[in-house]
Motif scaffolding. Structure first.
Motif, mmCIF file in Angstrom:
data_model
loop_
_atom_site.group_PDB
_atom_site.id
_atom_site.type_symbol
_atom_site.label_atom_id
_atom_site.label_comp_id
_atom_site.label_asym_id
_atom_site.label_seq_id
_atom_site.Cartn_x
_atom_site.Cartn_y
_atom_site.Cartn_z
ATOM 1 N N SER A 129 0.854 -1.183 0.000
ATOM 2 C CA SER A 129 0.000 0.000 0.000
ATOM 3 C C SER A 129 0.889 1.231 0.000
ATOM 4 C CB SER A 129 -0.949 0.024 1.199
ATOM 5 O OG SER A 129 -0.223 0.242 2.398
ATOM 6 N N ALA A 130 0.412 2.286 -0.632
ATOM 7 C CA ALA A 130 1.109 3.578 -0.636
ATOM 8 C C ALA A 130 0.254 4.550 -1.419
ATOM 9 C CB ALA A 130 2.500 3.485 -1.262
ATOM 10 N N ASN A 131 0.145 5.760 -0.919
ATOM 11 C CA ASN A 131 -0.582 6.812 -1.617
ATOM 12 C C ASN A 131 0.397 7.929 -1.957
ATOM 13 O OD1 ASN A 131 -3.054 8.091 -2.612
ATOM 14 N ND2 ASN A 131 -2.704 9.574 -0.973
ATOM 15 N N ALA A 132 0.570 8.171 -3.256
ATOM 16 C CA ALA A 132 1.515 9.181 -3.718
ATOM 17 C C ALA A 132 0.762 10.417 -4.178
ATOM 18 C CB ALA A 132 2.359 8.627 -4.864
ATOM 19 N N LEU A 133 1.289 11.592 -3.829
ATOM 20 C CA LEU A 133 0.715 12.867 -4.250
ATOM 21 C C LEU A 133 1.673 13.554 -5.219
ATOM 22 C CD1 LEU A 133 -0.791 14.295 -0.937
ATOM 23 C CD2 LEU A 133 -1.986 13.158 -2.816
ATOM 24 N N PHE A 134 1.123 14.030 -6.314
ATOM 25 C CA PHE A 134 1.903 14.718 -7.339
ATOM 26 C C PHE A 134 1.339 16.123 -7.544
ATOM 27 C CE2 PHE A 134 2.483 10.261 -8.146
ATOM 28 C CZ PHE A 134 3.771 10.130 -8.643
ATOM 29 N N ASP A 135 2.217 17.080 -7.723
ATOM 30 C CA ASP A 135 1.835 18.446 -8.059
ATOM 31 C C ASP A 135 2.307 18.699 -9.480
ATOM 32 O OD1 ASP A 135 0.988 21.125 -7.834
ATOM 33 O OD2 ASP A 135 3.007 21.753 -7.254
ATOM 34 N N VAL A 136 1.374 18.682 -10.441
ATOM 35 C CA VAL A 136 1.763 18.675 -11.848
ATOM 36 C C VAL A 136 1.244 19.913 -12.568
ATOM 37 C CG1 VAL A 136 1.781 16.158 -11.905
ATOM 38 C CG2 VAL A 136 -0.268 17.377 -12.572
ATOM 39 N N PRO A 137 2.016 20.442 -13.519
ATOM 40 C CA PRO A 137 1.521 21.537 -14.358
ATOM 41 C C PRO A 137 0.607 20.992 -15.443
ATOM 42 C CG PRO A 137 3.764 20.983 -14.980
ATOM 43 C CD PRO A 137 3.417 20.101 -13.806
#
Length: 723
Positions: free
Chosen positions: A644-652
């Motif tokens: 399990s893992a939840n990844a957050l991305f800040d993308v243009p």
């Protein structure tokens, strides 16, 4: 291309009460002044990806225009009404249909009728129309008339507005971005004659956002009826070629060429409305094709030394595909403004260990990322294609078989030396390169092991290697935590606390060599544990440890916009079992789980609640006496997998007109869709004192932790004969 545009529009107020005389564009004389007051509401903003294109022409029959639904506005500059029908509708229809019937489909037309009630057109009316078109919000203005390159007398006016003021309205329109002003070169078949009164001298700001269209044949050569820039290098700077004829409309002339160029200019502005008229028009000039044979000759002009391509075609043939293509290096923005720069898209990669499976690609979290070229233009980019597994399952299986095959040049050569309390074992390839080594020694009560191995080789300290089980295919590769490294070095100690209980401690460091260390990925791990000798034949161990990774995470490494953080940590805990019974049975079992959080240094901002697991077990029967070389083994292995893992991305995802970047927060689960399980049988038996057969049969379920991947089966037979 993904761009969330904010359509521009201006409130238009037309000054009233001024009137000056004008002359016709065809050379005749005449005067007209309507007087009266003109005022109109602001144009309706267009949807993103559409551009207001003004066509100033004699008259129009809107219903006869190709894709007439793309006509959104109209104006008769004489009557201040929307009725633009008149005497010469054919020319206006052909020009408008060329723009709306093109392949881009971005243009939405504002039709401006400039002929009077007698069917005559005059320069002062046309000058006024282009200024009015700009004030109405046009980003591109098409004037398919000849002699537009002669400067209008600033004393000319129409509807109380001087030509100079009208031209300045084009320059100042659209919040200072201006409007691309496209004109035709004319159909004289000779060089353009500005009569010594060139527009670039009197109206230089307007000229820098103009495009002059000359007509070309199908092979890109100058059409014999088209005018051309000739010796005037200033005209050459703003000239480009486009098709002379529109066969669908049954029309030809540089009026058609100008219409095609207007469509192309609108295509650029539609995609990137932040561009000024100067930038958008210059893009078409800079990317014009110069593959025509004319550009190979320098024998034109009065001197006979000018480049013939520039003499006839200016900058070349308009090439919209090249104009829309990126300029310079594409950059992934890391900040809030494009001017802050970012990381090269081509240099942004993430190599994933097998623990991730297909999770990142399947999530689509890095699809449709906005990247920016040197002009600040945004493009859709699938950065997910830059996240690849470090090893494909098929390639890894082939490598594992090569490691085990006796006939393979990649099979390691193993060596062992023992002396008293010391023992040294190693393996190397046939070139003599050391693949792994292990030194064991006893110093008083302390047992010390020093080891080193290539990251893609089995760990000499692993439970599988210490169990002395027969060679098995599924264990012939390094773990997901070490496969990225050229070398891993470490030490392990065991200190007894009594007859049965011991304390263990180990530490290893892995890294890349200098030529491969662009990502800066390194890792080290420390473990402490206890081992209990339950009986002479059975021992149980447990441990806890910490994995520290630089520029990486759980065997994955990244670079550029896909960096994985300066420092990440995971805590591990595991249990193991080793057994060796007198009846020839032996085996091992191990289970390990890790937990942690991580931060990224690029688009990945953080990963929360990451859990990873791996397990393996093996059982072997060994013969005795005359059957001492006979062995049968069964192993079961689940490689390291993110549970399990939840990844957050800040993308243009786009840009605003002011240069600020539109960003979006996206989340993705890093848990693979499947769970790889390696099931293997091995059997070795001698047929004589000098010969030995070995069979391995490996069946893999959901290889690569991909639930949709078909099962894989590998079999190997080795035969050894000692001379």
């Amino acid at each position: 291309m993904m761009l969330k545009q904010r359509p521009l529009f201006l409130t238009v107020g037309i000054a009233m009460g001024l009137s000056l005389s004008g002359c016709s564009s065809s050379g005749g004389g005449g005067q007209y002044a309507s007087g009266g007051s003109l005022s109109r509401p602001s144009p309706v903003p267009l949807e993103p990806g559409l551009v207001r294109v003004a066509v100033a022409d004699s008259a129009f029959d809107v219903a006869a225009i190709t894709n007439a639904e793309r006509v959104i506005d109209s104006l008769d500059v004489y009557t201040n009404t929307t009725n633009v029908s008149g005497v010469d509708e054919w020319h206006g229809n052909a020009v408008a249909s060329t723009i709306t019937g093109g392949t881009l489909g971005n243009s939405r037309l504002d039709l401006l009728k400039i002929e009077d009630s007698q069917g005559d057109t005059f320069s002062n009316a046309l000058d006024y129309a282009i200024g009015e078109a700009a004030a109405r919000g046009a980003r591109v203005i098409n004037a398919s008339f000849s002699r537009r390159l002669e400067a209008s007398d600033p004393r000319l006016s129409f509807n109380g507005v001087s030509s100079a003021v009208s031209f300045q309205r084009v320059v100042n329109a659209n919040d200072g971005k201006g409007a691309v002003y496209v004109v035709s070169a004319g159909n004289s078949g000779s060089a353009i004659d500005t009569k010594g009164n060139a527009i670039y001298d009197r109206y230089p700001d307007l000229y820098r956002m103009m495009l002059i269209a000359v007509g070309t044949t199908e092979d890109g050569s100058i059409h014999p009826l088209s005018s051309y820039p000739g010796d005037d290098n200033r005209l050459q700077e703003r000239t480009l070629g486009a098709e002379y004829a529109n066969r669908k409309e049954g029309a030809q002339g540089t009026s058609i060429s100008a219409a095609r160029v207007s469509e192309y200019a609108a295509g650029i502005v539609a995609q990137w409305p932040h561009l000024t008229a100067r930038e958008a028009s210059q893009r078409l000039l800079d990317t014009a094709r110069q593959d025509n044979e004319l550009f190979q000759h320098n024998s034109c002009g009065e001197t006979g030394t000018l480049n013939c391509g520039a003499f006839y075609l200016g900058q070349g043939q308009a090439d919209i595909a090249a104009a829309l293509a990126p300029e310079g290096e594409l950059v992934v923005s890391q900040g809030q403004r494009i001017s802050e720069g970012g990381e090269s898209a081509d240099s942004s990669f993430m190599q994933l260990s097998g623990a991730y499976g297909n999770s990142v690609a399947a999530s689509g979290v890095l699809d449709n990322i906005a990247v920016f070229d040197t002009l600040g233009r945004d493009y859709q980019f699938n950065l997910g294609l830059h996240t690849q597994p470090r090893r494909l399952h098929a390639n890894q299986l082939r490598n594992q078989m090569e490691q085990l095959a006796l006939a393979s040049a990649y099979r390691p050569q193993r060596h062992s030396v023992a002396y008293g309390n010391y023992r040294f074992t190693s393996s190397s390839n046939r070139l003599g390169d050391l693949l792994s080594s292990r030194f064991d020694g006893t110093f008083g009560d302390v047992q010390l092991s020093v080891f080193s191995f290539s990251g893609d080789q089995p760990d000499p300290m692993s439970s599988y290697m210490e169990s002395a089980i027969m060679p098995m295919l599924s264990f012939q590769a390094g773990s997901e935590l070490t496969q990225a490294f050229e070398s891993v070095s470490g030490v392990k100690t065991r200190y007894p606390l009594g007859e049965r209980l011991s304390v263990t401690a180990s530490h290893w460091v892995g890294g890349l060599n200098d030529t491969e260390s662009s990502s800066g990925y390194r890792a080290n791990r420390s473990d402490v544990g206890v081992a209990l000798q339950v009986s002479p034949a059975l021992s149980v161990s447990g441990y806890v440890g910490q994995l520290d990774e630089q520029q990486g995470l759980l065997g994955a490494s990244g670079s550029g916009a896909l960096g994985l953080g300066e420092q990440n940590q995971m805590a591990f805990a595991g249990v193991g079992l080793q057994a060796a019974f007198n009846n020839g049975l032996s085996g091992f079992a191990e289970f390990e789980q890790g937990r942690g959080n991580a931060v990224g240094s690029g688009l990945l901002t953080r990963i929360d609640d990451m859990r990873a697991q791996q397990m393996a077990l093996g059982v072997q029967w060994s013969g005795s006496g005359q059957r001492a070389d006979e062995r049968a083994a069964f192993t079961l292995r689940q490689p390291l997998r993110i549970a399990s893992a939840n990844a957050l991305f800040d993308v243009p995802v786009g840009r605003h007109l002011d240069g600020s970047v539109i960003r979006e927060t996206r989340s993705a689960s890093l848990e693979p869709s499947g769970r790889q399980l390696d099931i293997e049988l091995g059997y070795a038996f001698p047929t004589s004192d000098r010969s030995l057969w070995q069979f391995n049969l490996l069946h893999t379920l959901e290889p690569g932790h991909d639930a949709d991947a078909p099962s894989d089966t590998a079999a190997m037979v080795n035969y050894t004969y000692a001379w």
